[in-house]
Scaffold this motif. Structure first.
Motif, PDB file in Angstrom:
ATOM      1  N   GLU A   1       0.834  -1.202   0.000  1.00 51.07           N
ATOM      2  CA  GLU A   1       0.000   0.000   0.000  1.00 51.07           C
ATOM      3  C   GLU A   1       0.872   1.257   0.000  1.00 51.07           C
ATOM      4  OE1 GLU A   1      -3.017   0.016  -0.547  1.00 51.07           O
ATOM      5  OE2 GLU A   1      -3.782  -1.963  -0.003  1.00 51.07           O
ATOM      6  N   ALA A   2       1.963   1.229   0.749  1.00 48.90           N
ATOM      7  CA  ALA A   2       2.860   2.378   0.784  1.00 48.90           C
ATOM      8  C   ALA A   2       3.517   2.589  -0.580  1.00 48.90           C
ATOM      9  CB  ALA A   2       3.923   2.180   1.868  1.00 48.90           C
ATOM     10  N   CYS A   3       3.910   1.499  -1.231  1.00 47.71           N
ATOM     11  CA  CYS A   3       4.512   1.602  -2.562  1.00 47.71           C
ATOM     12  C   CYS A   3       3.514   2.148  -3.576  1.00 47.71           C
ATOM     13  CB  CYS A   3       5.019   0.235  -3.015  1.00 47.71           C
ATOM     14  SG  CYS A   3       6.501  -0.338  -2.151  1.00 47.71           S
ATOM     15  N   TYR A   4       2.277   1.720  -3.462  1.00 46.35           N
ATOM     16  CA  TYR A   4       1.257   2.187  -4.403  1.00 46.35           C
ATOM     17  C   TYR A   4       0.997   3.677  -4.223  1.00 46.35           C
ATOM     18  CZ  TYR A   4      -2.603   1.382  -7.647  1.00 46.35           C
ATOM     19  OH  TYR A   4      -3.423   1.385  -8.745  1.00 46.35           O
ATOM     20  N   ALA A   5       0.891   4.108  -2.973  1.00 47.31           N
ATOM     21  CA  ALA A   5       0.683   5.533  -2.705  1.00 47.31           C
ATOM     22  C   ALA A   5       1.886   6.348  -3.173  1.00 47.31           C
ATOM     23  CB  ALA A   5       0.439   5.751  -1.215  1.00 47.31           C
ATOM     24  N   PHE A   6       3.080   5.827  -2.933  1.00 38.69           N
ATOM     25  CA  PHE A   6       4.297   6.520  -3.371  1.00 38.69           C
ATOM     26  C   PHE A   6       4.350   6.624  -4.889  1.00 38.69           C
ATOM     27  CE2 PHE A   6       8.783   6.417  -4.660  1.00 38.69           C
ATOM     28  CZ  PHE A   6       9.251   7.545  -3.998  1.00 38.69           C
ATOM     29  N   ALA A   7       3.941   5.561  -5.591  1.00 39.53           N
ATOM     30  CA  ALA A   7       3.929   5.589  -7.055  1.00 39.53           C
ATOM     31  C   ALA A   7       2.953   6.637  -7.570  1.00 39.53           C
ATOM     32  CB  ALA A   7       3.569   4.213  -7.605  1.00 39.53           C
ATOM     33  N   LEU A   8       1.791   6.725  -6.948  1.00 39.13           N
ATOM     34  CA  LEU A   8       0.799   7.710  -7.371  1.00 39.13           C
ATOM     35  C   LEU A   8       1.304   9.135  -7.149  1.00 39.13           C
ATOM     36  CD1 LEU A   8      -2.038   8.107  -8.496  1.00 39.13           C
ATOM     37  CD2 LEU A   8      -2.927   7.925  -6.164  1.00 39.13           C
ATOM     38  N   ILE A   9       1.914   9.383  -6.009  1.00 39.79           N
ATOM     39  CA  ILE A   9       2.467  10.706  -5.720  1.00 39.79           C
ATOM     40  C   ILE A   9       3.591  11.039  -6.693  1.00 39.79           C
ATOM     41  CG2 ILE A   9       3.721  12.064  -4.011  1.00 39.79           C
ATOM     42  CD1 ILE A   9       2.189  10.515  -1.851  1.00 39.79           C
ATOM     43  N   THR A  10       4.438  10.064  -6.977  1.00 33.79           N
ATOM     44  CA  THR A  10       5.548  10.288  -7.904  1.00 33.79           C
ATOM     45  C   THR A  10       5.056  10.656  -9.291  1.00 33.79           C
ATOM     46  OG1 THR A  10       6.933   8.711  -6.682  1.00 33.79           O
ATOM     47  CG2 THR A  10       7.587   9.227  -8.945  1.00 33.79           C
ATOM     48  N   ALA A  11       4.019   9.970  -9.767  1.00 31.04           N
ATOM     49  CA  ALA A  11       3.475  10.271 -11.095  1.00 31.04           C
ATOM     50  C   ALA A  11       2.927  11.692 -11.153  1.00 31.04           C
ATOM     51  CB  ALA A  11       2.390   9.263 -11.459  1.00 31.04           C
ATOM     52  N   VAL A  12       2.232  12.122 -10.104  1.00 26.80           N
ATOM     53  CA  VAL A  12       1.675  13.480 -10.075  1.00 26.80           C
ATOM     54  C   VAL A  12       2.794  14.515 -10.025  1.00 26.80           C
ATOM     55  CG1 VAL A  12       0.272  15.087  -8.741  1.00 26.80           C
ATOM     56  CG2 VAL A  12      -0.483  12.715  -9.025  1.00 26.80           C
ATOM     57  N   VAL A  13       3.785  14.293  -9.178  1.00 26.31           N
ATOM     58  CA  VAL A  13       4.895  15.241  -9.042  1.00 26.31           C
ATOM     59  C   VAL A  13       5.689  15.326 -10.338  1.00 26.31           C
ATOM     60  CG1 VAL A  13       7.061  15.675  -7.827  1.00 26.31           C
ATOM     61  CG2 VAL A  13       5.038  14.975  -6.546  1.00 26.31           C
ATOM     62  N   PHE A  14       5.895  14.185 -10.990  1.00 28.44           N
ATOM     63  CA  PHE A  14       6.608  14.189 -12.264  1.00 28.44           C
ATOM     64  C   PHE A  14       5.827  14.953 -13.321  1.00 28.44           C
ATOM     65  CE2 PHE A  14       7.650  11.998 -16.339  1.00 28.44           C
ATOM     66  CZ  PHE A  14       8.993  12.356 -16.401  1.00 28.44           C
TER      67      PHE A  14
END
Length: 355
Positions: free
Chosen positions: A110-123
């Protein structure tokens, strides 16, 4: 690939001297090498194209992660039929890697999934792009490797393009980084020594432009190989390949629409031959204006694939990758027209708004 000659951050390139009459072949080759060297080292090219790719891939991956959120455990998580243990055995055999397999704890996933979503938005927004682009590429590769048996050519190309974007200055325009640099370019910050500044600019420019060349070469190989592969097939030679595609149940989201298109046999035949011709010809059109004729055809082909074959993500990746071939003046013109349209519509809304 076009030089942005109006960018305020870089001076306009000087015109090359006209070669004198009677120059030797070795001299012409040396002059050509000098032209290419100046093109690759003077300033970053196609900054707007790489910015469009950054925004597009970030947005596309954000949409995908949000859309698959209810099914994340069955696709990439511990509940996937392709279990973490099977994935590790495959990784050891083929040399793959995924941060998702570092732990089987559901909370870690779950932490990895949330981190991936945040990374995509920030990128997508272009914040600290040099570092975030590396993290985004790692995230995309991790999710790709974890669900490799559910991917297609679009996922593979998206991972490759995310890696290439790490070497570009894709956050130079249309980004939070660009906004921050504009605020700080008031002389308040101490400048780095001249030698370090020149070396840094040279390195960034060369890496950016070489990455552009690699991305263009990647797309040329992709289209050329696809076209040559189709030439070898009897179904493409006789113009019936698309008929069988439209009759495949797995690629018929709207059967009535597929049957309607399939009913126009002449159109199907022309589309088959045009697809092969455009894909084979595209790599040879890069240095001519013919590419501006072929690119809309390719985009139309991908839109048709998205609608008729229910492959929107694949088509979006292909269209975003084709964006590297358009010059910066095209994107600036689109931005100007968009701004003018918004400015024209806004006063009307304000005038019609009740006081």
């Amino acid at each position: 690939m076009a030089v942005d000659q109006t960018s305020p951050a870089y001076p306009a390139p000087e015109k090359a001297d006209v070669a004198p009459e009677g120059i030797t072949p070795a001299g012409r080759l040396r002059n050509r090498f000098d032209d290419v060297y100046r093109l690759l080292t003077r300033q970053p090219l196609s900054l707007y194209a790489t910015a469009v790719m950054r925004i597009g891939f970030g947005l596309l991956y954000t949409i995908m992660l949000v859309r698959e959120f209810p099914y994340r455990h069955q696709i990439w998580g511990p509940e996937s039929p392709w279990s973490p243990d099977l994935a590790r055995r495959m990784f050891d055999e083929y040399g793959l890697f995924s941060v998702l397999n570092l732990s089987d704890d559901p909370r870690y996933f779950e932490a990895c999934y949330a981190f991936a979503l945040i990374t995509a938005v920030v990128f997508m927004l272009g914040w600290r792009t040099r570092v975030v682009s590396l993290v985004f590429a790692l995230v995309m590769f991790s999710f790709y490797s974890r669900g490799v048996f559910m991917t297609d050519g679009g996922d593979n190309l998206a991972v490759l393009m995310s890696v290439y974007l790490c070497f570009t200055a894709c956050g130079r325009v249309w980004s939070l980084d660009a906004r921050r640099h504009r605020r700080h370019d008031d002389g308040s910050r101490p400048e780095k020594p001249g030698g370090i500044r020149i070396l840094r600019r040279f390195t960034v420019t060369v890496m950016h432009n070489c990455a552009l060349v690699v991305m263009m070469a990647q797309m040329c190989v992709l289209y050329g190989a696809a076209g040559l592969y189709k030439v070898q097939g009897n179904l493409w030679n006789d113009g019936t390949a698309l008929h069988y595609v439209l009759k495949t149940d797995s690629f018929r989201p709207w059967p009535a629409l597929s049957d309607f298109v399939d009913g126009h046999q002449v159109l199907i035949g022309i589309s088959c031959y045009l697809t092969v011709l455009v894909q084979v010809a595209f790599p040879f059109s890069l240095f001519s204006k013919l590419k501006y004729v072929l690119l809309p055809i390719l985009v139309g082909m991908h839109v048709g694939i998205a609608v008729l074959m229910a492959l929107p993500l694949f088509s979006a990746v292909m269209i975003l990758s084709d964006a590297v071939f358009l010059p910066d003046r095209f994107y600036r013109a689109v931005a100007r027209k968009g701004s003018a349209l918004i400015a024209a519509v806004s006063p009307r809304r304000a005038a019609t708004r009740p006081h």
